[in-house]
Design a protein around this motif. Structure first.
Motif, PDB file in Angstrom:
ATOM      1  N   LEU A   1       0.629  -1.144  -0.123  1.00  0.00           N
ATOM      2  CA  LEU A   1      -0.118  -0.067   0.002  1.00  0.00           C
ATOM      3  C   LEU A   1       0.900   1.351  -0.088  1.00  0.00           C
ATOM      4  O   LEU A   1       0.615   2.429  -0.639  1.00  0.00           O
ATOM      5  CB  LEU A   1      -1.165   0.067   1.237  1.00  0.00           C
ATOM      6  CG  LEU A   1      -2.041  -1.311   1.423  1.00  0.00           C
ATOM      7  CD1 LEU A   1      -2.629  -0.839   2.659  1.00  0.00           C
ATOM      8  CD2 LEU A   1      -2.758  -1.186   0.035  1.00  0.00           C
ATOM      9  N   ALA A   2       1.751   1.100   0.430  1.00  0.00           N
ATOM     10  CA  ALA A   2       2.872   2.320   0.706  1.00  0.00           C
ATOM     11  C   ALA A   2       3.226   2.913  -0.839  1.00  0.00           C
ATOM     12  O   ALA A   2       3.109   4.015  -1.091  1.00  0.00           O
ATOM     13  CB  ALA A   2       4.008   2.348   1.382  1.00  0.00           C
ATOM     14  N   ASP A   3       3.759   1.981  -1.488  1.00  0.00           N
ATOM     15  CA  ASP A   3       3.787   2.167  -2.915  1.00  0.00           C
ATOM     16  C   ASP A   3       2.504   2.836  -3.760  1.00  0.00           C
ATOM     17  O   ASP A   3       2.997   3.714  -4.428  1.00  0.00           O
ATOM     18  CB  ASP A   3       4.350   1.159  -3.638  1.00  0.00           C
ATOM     19  CG  ASP A   3       5.441   0.616  -3.137  1.00  0.00           C
ATOM     20  OD1 ASP A   3       6.556   0.793  -3.359  1.00  0.00           O
ATOM     21  OD2 ASP A   3       5.471  -0.608  -2.298  1.00  0.00           O
ATOM     22  N   LEU A   4       1.580   2.332  -3.406  1.00  0.00           N
ATOM     23  CA  LEU A   4       0.269   2.716  -4.152  1.00  0.00           C
ATOM     24  C   LEU A   4      -0.155   4.215  -3.385  1.00  0.00           C
ATOM     25  O   LEU A   4      -0.675   5.098  -4.509  1.00  0.00           O
ATOM     26  CB  LEU A   4      -0.997   1.767  -3.663  1.00  0.00           C
ATOM     27  CG  LEU A   4      -0.504   0.049  -4.086  1.00  0.00           C
ATOM     28  CD1 LEU A   4      -1.772  -0.419  -3.979  1.00  0.00           C
ATOM     29  CD2 LEU A   4       0.001   0.186  -5.601  1.00  0.00           C
ATOM     30  N   PHE A   5       0.183   4.554  -2.504  1.00  0.00           N
ATOM     31  CA  PHE A   5       0.067   5.960  -2.075  1.00  0.00           C
ATOM     32  C   PHE A   5       0.922   6.880  -2.542  1.00  0.00           C
ATOM     33  O   PHE A   5       0.745   8.210  -3.058  1.00  0.00           O
ATOM     34  CB  PHE A   5       0.299   5.899  -0.373  1.00  0.00           C
ATOM     35  CG  PHE A   5      -1.097   5.883   0.520  1.00  0.00           C
ATOM     36  CD1 PHE A   5      -1.763   6.860   1.151  1.00  0.00           C
ATOM     37  CD2 PHE A   5      -1.164   4.450   0.367  1.00  0.00           C
ATOM     38  CE1 PHE A   5      -2.942   6.438   1.899  1.00  0.00           C
ATOM     39  CE2 PHE A   5      -2.605   4.281   1.383  1.00  0.00           C
ATOM     40  CZ  PHE A   5      -3.343   5.186   1.855  1.00  0.00           C
ATOM     41  N   VAL A   6       2.225   6.607  -2.709  1.00  0.00           N
ATOM     42  CA  VAL A   6       3.256   7.493  -3.255  1.00  0.00           C
ATOM     43  C   VAL A   6       3.014   7.809  -4.664  1.00  0.00           C
ATOM     44  O   VAL A   6       3.429   8.807  -5.136  1.00  0.00           O
ATOM     45  CB  VAL A   6       4.551   7.032  -2.515  1.00  0.00           C
ATOM     46  CG1 VAL A   6       5.728   7.930  -3.534  1.00  0.00           C
ATOM     47  CG2 VAL A   6       4.649   6.895  -1.348  1.00  0.00           C
ATOM     48  N   LEU A   7       3.001   6.518  -5.505  1.00  0.00           N
ATOM     49  CA  LEU A   7       2.870   6.498  -6.892  1.00  0.00           C
ATOM     50  C   LEU A   7       1.855   7.937  -7.621  1.00  0.00           C
ATOM     51  O   LEU A   7       2.589   8.617  -8.395  1.00  0.00           O
ATOM     52  CB  LEU A   7       2.459   5.270  -7.582  1.00  0.00           C
ATOM     53  CG  LEU A   7       2.677   5.426  -9.191  1.00  0.00           C
ATOM     54  CD1 LEU A   7       4.301   5.547  -9.714  1.00  0.00           C
ATOM     55  CD2 LEU A   7       2.252   4.022  -9.694  1.00  0.00           C
ATOM     56  N   PRO A   8       0.785   7.914  -7.191  1.00  0.00           N
ATOM     57  CA  PRO A   8      -0.071   9.141  -7.881  1.00  0.00           C
ATOM     58  C   PRO A   8       0.580  10.390  -7.498  1.00  0.00           C
ATOM     59  O   PRO A   8       0.521  11.061  -8.667  1.00  0.00           O
ATOM     60  CB  PRO A   8      -1.448   9.037  -7.441  1.00  0.00           C
ATOM     61  CG  PRO A   8      -1.627   7.328  -6.781  1.00  0.00           C
ATOM     62  CD  PRO A   8      -0.219   7.214  -6.403  1.00  0.00           C
TER      63      PRO A   8
END
Length: 202
Positions: free
Chosen positions: A155-162
Motif C-alpha cells: 500500500l505504501a507504493d500505491l500511496f506515493v505513486l499517484p
C-alpha cells in the motif's frame, strides 16, 4: 455479492491510490466521482472529503482505512507485508507520505501549478526544497529494495505513486527528479504494472 462503490473525485491522488489497490486485487467496483464538500460527499464522509467506500453494509472513509479493507476483504495478491517489521515500514511510509510528501508534492506544487491560475509562485518556491528533501529520502530508501517496504508492492507504493506521477507533470518535476535514479527506476517499475496503466496512464 454486494456492489463495492468507491466515492471520490477522479483526480484526487488518494482516490487514485484506492483505485490502484482495487486494480491490484482484481476487485470489481463502481467509481462514483463525487466532488469535495458536496452533499454527495457528506453522505459518506462526515467532513465531506474523499475517498469513501461503500460495500453492502460497510461504509468507510479515509484512504488508509479504505485500502486496508480492500486488501483484507478480498482475495488476490497481498498488499501488506506478512511480517511485523515489513508492515511497520509500510505504515511508516504511509505516515510520512501524509505528513511530508503529500504537502510538498501535491499541496505546494501540483495544485498550484496544475489547478490554480495564476499559480502562487511563493507557495511553489517554498515547496520545491521540501519536495527535494522528500525525494532525497525516497531515493535513499529505494537504494536497498525495489519497493518502499521491501521486495514486493505494498500500500505504501500505491500511496506515493499517484503523487509522483503528478509531480512529474509539472515544470518543477523534471529538475527535482533529475539524478534521483532509484526513484525514477521505481516509478518505471510501478508505471509498468497493469494497475497503473489502467488508472494513471489513461
Amino acid at each position: 455479492m454486494a456492489e463495492l462503490v468507491l466515492h471520490g473525485i477522479p483526480g484526487s491522488n488518494y482516490v487514485r491510490a484506492c483505485r490502484l489497490a482495487l486494480e491490484e486485487k482484481g476487485v470489481a467496483y463502481t467509481h462514483d466521482p463525487v466532488m469535495l464538500r458536496t452533499p454527495e460527499a457528506l453522505a459518506h464522509h462526515p467532513w465531506g472529503k474523499v475517498p469513501a467506500l461503500t460495500h453492502g453494509d460497510v461504509t468507510l472513509y479515509e484512504a488508509l482505512a479504505v485500502t486496508r479493507y480492500i486488501d483484507e476483504a478480498f482475495d488476490g495478491p497481498a498488499l501488506q507485508p506478512a511480517d511485523a517489521a515489513g508492515r511497520a515500514r509500510m505504515n511508516q511510509w504511509i505516515s510520512a507520505f501524509n505528513a511530508y510528501l503529500d504537502p510538498a508534492f501535491i499541496r505546494k506544487i501540483v495544485i498550484q501549478r496544475l489547478l490554480r491560475d495564476p499559480s502562487d509562485e511563493e507557495i511553489i518556491a517554498a515547496g520545491v526544497p521540501e519536495a527535494a528533501k522528500c525525494l532525497e529520502i525516497l531515493d535513499e530508501a529505494l537504494a536497498d529494495a525495489p519497493y518502499l517496504a521491501g521486495d514486493s508492492v505494498t500500500l505504501a507504493d500505491l500511496f506515493v505513486l499517484p503523487a509522483l506521477n503528478y509531480l512529474a507533470m509539472t515544470p518543477e518535476g523534471g529538475p527535482l527528479l533529475e539524478n534521483r535514479g532509484n526513484v525514477t527506476a521505481w516509478m518505471d517499475r510501478m508505471m509498468a504494472r497493469d494497475s497503473a496503466q489502467a488508472i494513471l496512464a489513461a
